[in-house]
Design a protein around this motif. Structure first.
Motif, PDB file in Angstrom:
ATOM      1  N   MET A   1       0.848  -1.172   0.000  1.00 58.58           N
ATOM      2  CA  MET A   1       0.000   0.000   0.000  1.00 58.58           C
ATOM      3  C   MET A   1       0.891   1.232   0.000  1.00 58.58           C
ATOM      4  SD  MET A   1      -2.993   1.373   2.633  1.00 58.58           S
ATOM      5  CE  MET A   1      -2.116   0.961   4.085  1.00 58.58           C
ATOM      6  N   LEU A   2       0.417   2.269  -0.676  1.00 58.91           N
ATOM      7  CA  LEU A   2       1.091   3.561  -0.682  1.00 58.91           C
ATOM      8  C   LEU A   2       0.209   4.581   0.023  1.00 58.91           C
ATOM      9  CD1 LEU A   2       2.213   3.774  -4.409  1.00 58.91           C
ATOM     10  CD2 LEU A   2       3.572   3.076  -2.460  1.00 58.91           C
ATOM     11  N   VAL A   3       0.839   5.476   0.768  1.00 56.67           N
ATOM     12  CA  VAL A   3       0.147   6.603   1.377  1.00 56.67           C
ATOM     13  C   VAL A   3       0.817   7.875   0.865  1.00 56.67           C
ATOM     14  CG1 VAL A   3      -0.257   7.848   3.538  1.00 56.67           C
ATOM     15  CG2 VAL A   3      -0.614   5.375   3.436  1.00 56.67           C
ATOM     16  N   ILE A   4       0.003   8.806   0.437  1.00 55.95           N
ATOM     17  CA  ILE A   4       0.454  10.119   0.008  1.00 55.95           C
ATOM     18  C   ILE A   4      -0.103  11.100   1.040  1.00 55.95           C
ATOM     19  CG2 ILE A   4       0.425  11.828  -1.853  1.00 55.95           C
ATOM     20  CD1 ILE A   4       1.546   9.033  -2.686  1.00 55.95           C
ATOM     21  N   ALA A   5       0.765  11.932   1.618  1.00 51.31           N
ATOM     22  CA  ALA A   5       0.299  12.878   2.637  1.00 51.31           C
ATOM     23  C   ALA A   5       1.119  14.153   2.568  1.00 51.31           C
ATOM     24  CB  ALA A   5       0.410  12.253   4.018  1.00 51.31           C
ATOM     25  N   GLY A   6       0.450  15.260   2.831  1.00 49.47           N
ATOM     26  CA  GLY A   6       1.155  16.531   2.852  1.00 49.47           C
ATOM     27  C   GLY A   6       0.213  17.697   2.752  1.00 49.47           C
ATOM     28  N   THR A   7       0.747  18.830   2.286  1.00 53.79           N
ATOM     29  CA  THR A   7      -0.034  20.060   2.206  1.00 53.79           C
ATOM     30  C   THR A   7       0.273  20.854   0.938  1.00 53.79           C
ATOM     31  OG1 THR A   7       1.659  21.309   3.408  1.00 53.79           O
ATOM     32  CG2 THR A   7      -0.138  20.363   4.718  1.00 53.79           C
ATOM     33  N   PHE A   8      -0.730  21.632   0.531  1.00 54.93           N
ATOM     34  CA  PHE A   8      -0.586  22.709  -0.435  1.00 54.93           C
ATOM     35  C   PHE A   8      -0.870  23.994   0.336  1.00 54.93           C
ATOM     36  CE2 PHE A   8      -2.098  19.495  -3.542  1.00 54.93           C
ATOM     37  CZ  PHE A   8      -1.173  19.672  -4.548  1.00 54.93           C
ATOM     38  N   THR A   9      -0.154  25.056   0.049  1.00 59.02           N
ATOM     39  CA  THR A   9      -0.532  26.375   0.547  1.00 59.02           C
ATOM     40  C   THR A   9      -0.884  27.236  -0.658  1.00 59.02           C
ATOM     41  OG1 THR A   9       1.790  27.057   0.611  1.00 59.02           O
ATOM     42  CG2 THR A   9       0.838  26.276   2.663  1.00 59.02           C
ATOM     43  N   PHE A  10      -1.866  28.101  -0.461  1.00 61.29           N
ATOM     44  CA  PHE A  10      -2.392  28.869  -1.583  1.00 61.29           C
ATOM     45  C   PHE A  10      -2.984  30.171  -1.068  1.00 61.29           C
ATOM     46  CE2 PHE A  10      -5.649  26.266   0.164  1.00 61.29           C
ATOM     47  CZ  PHE A  10      -6.822  26.990   0.061  1.00 61.29           C
ATOM     48  N   ASP A  11      -3.417  31.012  -1.967  1.00 58.87           N
ATOM     49  CA  ASP A  11      -4.050  32.290  -1.649  1.00 58.87           C
ATOM     50  C   ASP A  11      -5.369  32.016  -0.922  1.00 58.87           C
ATOM     51  OD1 ASP A  11      -5.444  34.708  -1.640  1.00 58.87           O
ATOM     52  OD2 ASP A  11      -5.030  35.139  -3.749  1.00 58.87           O
ATOM     53  N   ALA A  12      -5.476  32.450   0.327  1.00 52.90           N
ATOM     54  CA  ALA A  12      -6.657  32.170   1.151  1.00 52.90           C
ATOM     55  C   ALA A  12      -7.950  32.741   0.566  1.00 52.90           C
ATOM     56  CB  ALA A  12      -6.450  32.681   2.566  1.00 52.90           C
ATOM     57  N   THR A  13      -7.854  33.730  -0.310  1.00 56.20           N
ATOM     58  CA  THR A  13      -9.068  34.257  -0.939  1.00 56.20           C
ATOM     59  C   THR A  13      -9.673  33.236  -1.908  1.00 56.20           C
ATOM     60  OG1 THR A  13      -7.927  35.334  -2.790  1.00 56.20           O
ATOM     61  CG2 THR A  13      -8.215  36.629  -0.760  1.00 56.20           C
ATOM     62  N   GLN A  14      -8.932  32.179  -2.206  1.00 56.13           N
ATOM     63  CA  GLN A  14      -9.388  31.145  -3.137  1.00 56.13           C
ATOM     64  C   GLN A  14      -9.934  29.901  -2.416  1.00 56.13           C
ATOM     65  OE1 GLN A  14      -9.539  31.591  -6.475  1.00 56.13           O
ATOM     66  NE2 GLN A  14      -8.941  33.662  -5.958  1.00 56.13           N
ATOM     67  N   THR A  15     -10.148  29.992  -1.097  1.00 58.27           N
ATOM     68  CA  THR A  15     -10.544  28.824  -0.315  1.00 58.27           C
ATOM     69  C   THR A  15     -11.820  28.164  -0.839  1.00 58.27           C
ATOM     70  OG1 THR A  15      -9.434  29.641   1.663  1.00 58.27           O
ATOM     71  CG2 THR A  15     -11.141  27.982   1.997  1.00 58.27           C
ATOM     72  N   GLU A  16     -12.836  28.921  -1.122  1.00 58.49           N
ATOM     73  CA  GLU A  16     -14.098  28.331  -1.586  1.00 58.49           C
ATOM     74  C   GLU A  16     -13.930  27.647  -2.940  1.00 58.49           C
ATOM     75  OE1 GLU A  16     -16.804  27.796   0.286  1.00 58.49           O
ATOM     76  OE2 GLU A  16     -15.548  28.690   1.850  1.00 58.49           O
ATOM     77  N   SER A  58      -1.457   0.190  -4.916  1.00 57.59           N
ATOM     78  CA  SER A  58      -0.151  -0.067  -5.529  1.00 57.59           C
ATOM     79  C   SER A  58       0.360   1.162  -6.266  1.00 57.59           C
ATOM     80  CB  SER A  58      -0.258  -1.222  -6.531  1.00 57.59           C
ATOM     81  OG  SER A  58      -0.998  -0.799  -7.679  1.00 57.59           O
ATOM     82  N   GLU A  59       1.628   1.118  -6.600  1.00 50.76           N
ATOM     83  CA  GLU A  59       2.239   2.173  -7.413  1.00 50.76           C
ATOM     84  C   GLU A  59       1.564   2.254  -8.782  1.00 50.76           C
ATOM     85  OE1 GLU A  59       4.589   5.308  -8.433  1.00 50.76           O
ATOM     86  OE2 GLU A  59       4.713   4.340  -6.472  1.00 50.76           O
ATOM     87  N   GLU A  60       1.196   1.106  -9.342  1.00 44.32           N
ATOM     88  CA  GLU A  60       0.525   1.088 -10.646  1.00 44.32           C
ATOM     89  C   GLU A  60      -0.804   1.847 -10.595  1.00 44.32           C
ATOM     90  OE1 GLU A  60       3.601  -1.783 -10.390  1.00 44.32           O
ATOM     91  OE2 GLU A  60       1.818  -1.682  -9.126  1.00 44.32           O
ATOM     92  N   HIS A  61      -1.552   1.661  -9.517  1.00 46.11           N
ATOM     93  CA  HIS A  61      -2.813   2.390  -9.375  1.00 46.11           C
ATOM     94  C   HIS A  61      -2.567   3.893  -9.238  1.00 46.11           C
ATOM     95  CE1 HIS A  61      -4.339  -1.664  -8.093  1.00 46.11           C
ATOM     96  NE2 HIS A  61      -5.259  -1.287  -8.961  1.00 46.11           N
ATOM     97  N   LEU A  62      -1.563   4.260  -8.493  1.00 50.09           N
ATOM     98  CA  LEU A  62      -1.233   5.673  -8.338  1.00 50.09           C
ATOM     99  C   LEU A  62      -0.823   6.280  -9.680  1.00 50.09           C
ATOM    100  CD1 LEU A  62      -0.728   8.210  -6.622  1.00 50.09           C
ATOM    101  CD2 LEU A  62       1.575   7.303  -6.163  1.00 50.09           C
TER     102      LEU A  62
END
Length: 100
Positions: A1-16, A58-62
């Protein structure tokens, strides 16, 4: 199994707009073969941060996921949100179990 985790940061005026694009992406991705979990969430303390959590069989699915039309559409949407940072990692998981 693969897990992808993390964050994006962006302009907060674009939240919606980011929430709407993320919801569409999540719905489409949940239909993909090999997708165990796929979730985005806005940070409750900082609305300019999206947390990413994915689990794949799996990596193939990703790799197949990266080739989907909804991935291309989401990437185009991300480009409009004023992305200022990205910190996302891939983990290979050998086993899982309850926390307790």
């Amino acid at each position: 199994m693969l897990v992808i985790a993390g964050t994006f940061t962006f302009d907060a005026t674009q939240t919606e707009a980011a929430k709407a694009a993320a919801a569409t992406m999540m719905a489409a991705t949940h239909e993909e073969e090999g997708c165990i979990e796929y979730a985005f969430s806005i940070d409750v303390a900082d609305p300019s941060v999206i947390h990413v959590f994915e689990a794949w069989e799996s990596e193939e699915h990703l790799q197949a996921h990266f080739q989907t039309s909804h991935m291309a559409e989401f990437g185009a949407a991300l480009a409009t949100f004023g992305i200022t940072g990205r910190d996302i990692l891939k983990y290979q998981v050998a086993s899982t179990g309850p926390v307790r």
